[in-house]
Motif scaffolding. Sequence first.
Motif, PDB file in Angstrom:
ATOM      1  N   PRO A  20       0.868  -1.314  -0.136  1.00  0.00           N
ATOM      2  CA  PRO A  20      -0.101   0.019  -0.059  1.00  0.00           C
ATOM      3  C   PRO A  20       0.873   1.223   0.006  1.00  0.00           C
ATOM      4  N   ASN A  21       0.324   2.165  -0.486  1.00  0.00           N
ATOM      5  CA  ASN A  21       0.959   3.678  -0.417  1.00  0.00           C
ATOM      6  C   ASN A  21       0.864   4.265   0.988  1.00  0.00           C
ATOM      7  N   THR A  22       1.550   5.161   1.343  1.00  0.00           N
ATOM      8  CA  THR A  22       1.452   5.880   2.747  1.00  0.00           C
ATOM      9  C   THR A  22       0.352   7.126   2.676  1.00  0.00           C
ATOM     10  N   TYR A  23      -0.246   7.495   1.649  1.00  0.00           N
ATOM     11  CA  TYR A  23      -0.998   8.725   1.500  1.00  0.00           C
ATOM     12  C   TYR A  23      -2.208   8.448   1.023  1.00  0.00           C
ATOM     13  N   ASN A  24      -3.064   7.351   0.983  1.00  0.00           N
ATOM     14  CA  ASN A  24      -4.424   7.374   0.666  1.00  0.00           C
ATOM     15  C   ASN A  24      -5.395   7.795   1.621  1.00  0.00           C
ATOM     16  N   PRO A  25      -5.964   8.668   1.335  1.00  0.00           N
ATOM     17  CA  PRO A  25      -6.965   9.221   2.578  1.00  0.00           C
ATOM     18  C   PRO A  25      -8.444   8.444   2.287  1.00  0.00           C
ATOM     19  N   ASN A  26      -8.538   7.598   1.277  1.00  0.00           N
ATOM     20  CA  ASN A  26      -9.812   6.853   1.143  1.00  0.00           C
ATOM     21  C   ASN A  26     -10.068   5.927   2.121  1.00  0.00           C
ATOM     22  N   ASP A  96       4.416  12.525  -6.863  1.00  0.00           N
ATOM     23  CA  ASP A  96       3.562  13.960  -6.773  1.00  0.00           C
ATOM     24  C   ASP A  96       2.336  13.383  -7.507  1.00  0.00           C
ATOM     25  N   CYS A  97       2.744  13.158  -9.139  1.00  0.00           N
ATOM     26  CA  CYS A  97       1.972  12.708  -9.898  1.00  0.00           C
ATOM     27  C   CYS A  97       0.751  11.339  -9.480  1.00  0.00           C
ATOM     28  N   SER A 101      -3.072  10.977  -8.662  1.00  0.00           N
ATOM     29  CA  SER A 101      -3.653   9.990  -9.414  1.00  0.00           C
ATOM     30  C   SER A 101      -4.719   9.259  -8.530  1.00  0.00           C
ATOM     31  N   THR A 102      -4.117   8.974  -7.270  1.00  0.00           N
ATOM     32  CA  THR A 102      -4.805   8.400  -6.302  1.00  0.00           C
ATOM     33  C   THR A 102      -6.024   9.224  -5.962  1.00  0.00           C
TER      34      THR A 102
END
Length: 193
Positions: A20-26, A96-97, A101-102
């Motif tokens: 997983p990424n560390t920034y997904n707010p969903n 950043d892109c 995209s997320t």
Amino acid sequence: MTFQSPVYGVIAVPIEKVKPNTYNPNSVAPPELELLYDSIKEDGYTMPIVCYHDEETDEYVIVDGFHRYRVMLEHPDIREREGGLLPVSVIDKPIDCRMASTIRHNRARGSHSVDLMSNIVADLHELGRSDAWISKHLGMDRDEILRLKQITGLAALFREADFGEAWEPQEEGADASAPSGRIASARPTAAAS
């Protein structure tokens, strides 16, 4: 060179290499996550997990599809059926892109129109589907189904509902101890399906 969308290059990646990424707010509420599991169980994976391939670690970092990944991670039946492989489409973009995209992926999904959902519930009812069937396959609870039925205003949607009895208001000056007539309440009882 002609641009080709990542979806044309879907690859099967072992779940151990997907992170997983560390920034997904969903986030997804438990009922929706259970519905996602049911969807994957019934239909299989119909959309790939969108990832960035980190060549240094040889890991695939999720840009979109964390909850589809999570379903395989938490459900051994799905993991076994899929051989521990996730369908992945790869995008090659800087962080950043990827973050943008997320967010675009999350927000582009939108939300369901209440009117259209009411029509779907009505159509399913007309096709003979019970509230229990609708609840299971659309991931709705009884209250949500009831509210959607009420929006359509179709009496036919309630024809099989059990209605409780309610008291009828007495006229002014009537003896309060005298029994009053009974009328049908507009609220279905818990026995309604």
